[in-house]
Design an enzyme around this catalytic site. Structure first.
Site, short mmCIF file in Angstrom:
data_model
loop_
_atom_site.label_atom_id
_atom_site.label_comp_id
_atom_site.label_asym_id
_atom_site.label_seq_id
_atom_site.Cartn_x
_atom_site.Cartn_y
_atom_site.Cartn_z
N ILE A 177 1.56 -51.93 9.32
CA ILE A 177 2.72 -52.54 9.71
C ILE A 177 3.86 -51.56 9.14
CG2 ILE A 177 2.86 -53.88 7.32
CD1 ILE A 177 4.68 -56.09 9.19
N SER A 178 4.72 -51.47 9.92
CA SER A 178 5.81 -50.19 9.74
C SER A 178 6.58 -50.44 8.73
CB SER A 178 6.66 -50.10 10.87
OG SER A 178 6.06 -49.47 11.87
N GLN A 179 7.42 -49.72 7.95
CA GLN A 179 8.34 -49.97 7.03
C GLN A 179 9.38 -50.58 7.78
OE1 GLN A 179 9.94 -46.17 6.45
NE2 GLN A 179 11.47 -46.73 4.92
#
Ligand code: SAH
Length: 213
Positions: A60-62
């Protein structure tokens, strides 16, 4: 909608101070809890401004990169949008606060199953989850006023450019394994594209499904 004075501290520190200004994006980030999309063993890190593992070697992205991508789409609320690389479902859930209809496509069936469950709990506008190769987009619901891709490619996939409505925007990390730039491509009425570079980034690759192990 939350007022600026009442943004949670993490939104102020991780997003507002780094230049995210779109109030609808900030409100979406405040409304959709990231903890609803992170596996149990990563919950202790959910507040960190960093990507986190979600299984199948994916992340999951920043949150700042989620917000930057969403801000670049400049959505007003009436749009149909496509999210390529569903992953945890977090970006699709955020999009559901910003557009009228969301389509999201993922190549890993087990990630998509988990994302469906997460999105069912946290979403606003309808989110349609599809299993398939996101490099081909989702032609059945095209055109899209916004497309966001959560995995890097060397070049923008032609099908995604084609499925963009005139005036629509594609946000995608472009580059190679070692470096990528998050790019926003806006489709002009002539069919040509205007390109804006947003940030240096590190994403997982947009894979060819046949080449997957
Ligand atoms: N936006 C996601 C994170 C994306 S991680 C979130 O909010 O959690 C990138 C995702 O793209 C991974 O889940 C990966 O499986 C998926 N992916 C990679 N190549 C793909 C392809 N060709 N088609 C669809 N999904 C793909």
């Amino acid at each position: 909608m939350a007022s600026e004075a009442s943004w949670p501290l993490w939104i102020e520190q991780q997003l507002v101070r780094r230049g995210i200004r779109d109030r609808r994006v900030l409100a979406a980030m405040a409304a959709i809890p990231r903890e609803g999309f992170v596996p149990p063993q990563e919950q202790q890190h959910v507040g960190e401004d960093a990507p986190l593992p979600i299984g199948c070697g994916q992340t999951i992205s920043q949150p700042y990169i989620n917000a930057l991508s969403l801000e670049a789409l400049e959505l007003k609320g009436s749009e149909r949008v496509l999210d390529v690389g569903t992953g945890s479902g977090y970006q699709a859930a955020l999009l559901s606060c910003l557009a009228a209809e969301v389509h999201t496509i993922e190549v890993h069936a087990d990630l998509l199953d988990r994302a469906r469950t997460n999105i069912a709990v946290h979403h606003r506008a309808p989110v349609h989850c599809h299993l398939g190769d996101g490099r081909l987009g989702w032609p059945d619901a095209a055109p899209y006023e916004g497309i966001v891709v959560g995995a890097w490619a060397k070049e923008p996939p032609p099908a995604l450019l084609e499925q963009l409505a005139p005036g629509g925007r594609l946000v995608i990390p472009l580059g190679s394994e070692s470096w990528q730039t998050l790019v926003c491509l806006r489709k002009l009425p002539s069919g040509a594209f205007e390109r804006e570079e947003l940030e240096k980034v590190r994403f997982v690759p947009l894979v060819r499904p046949a080449a997957r192990r």
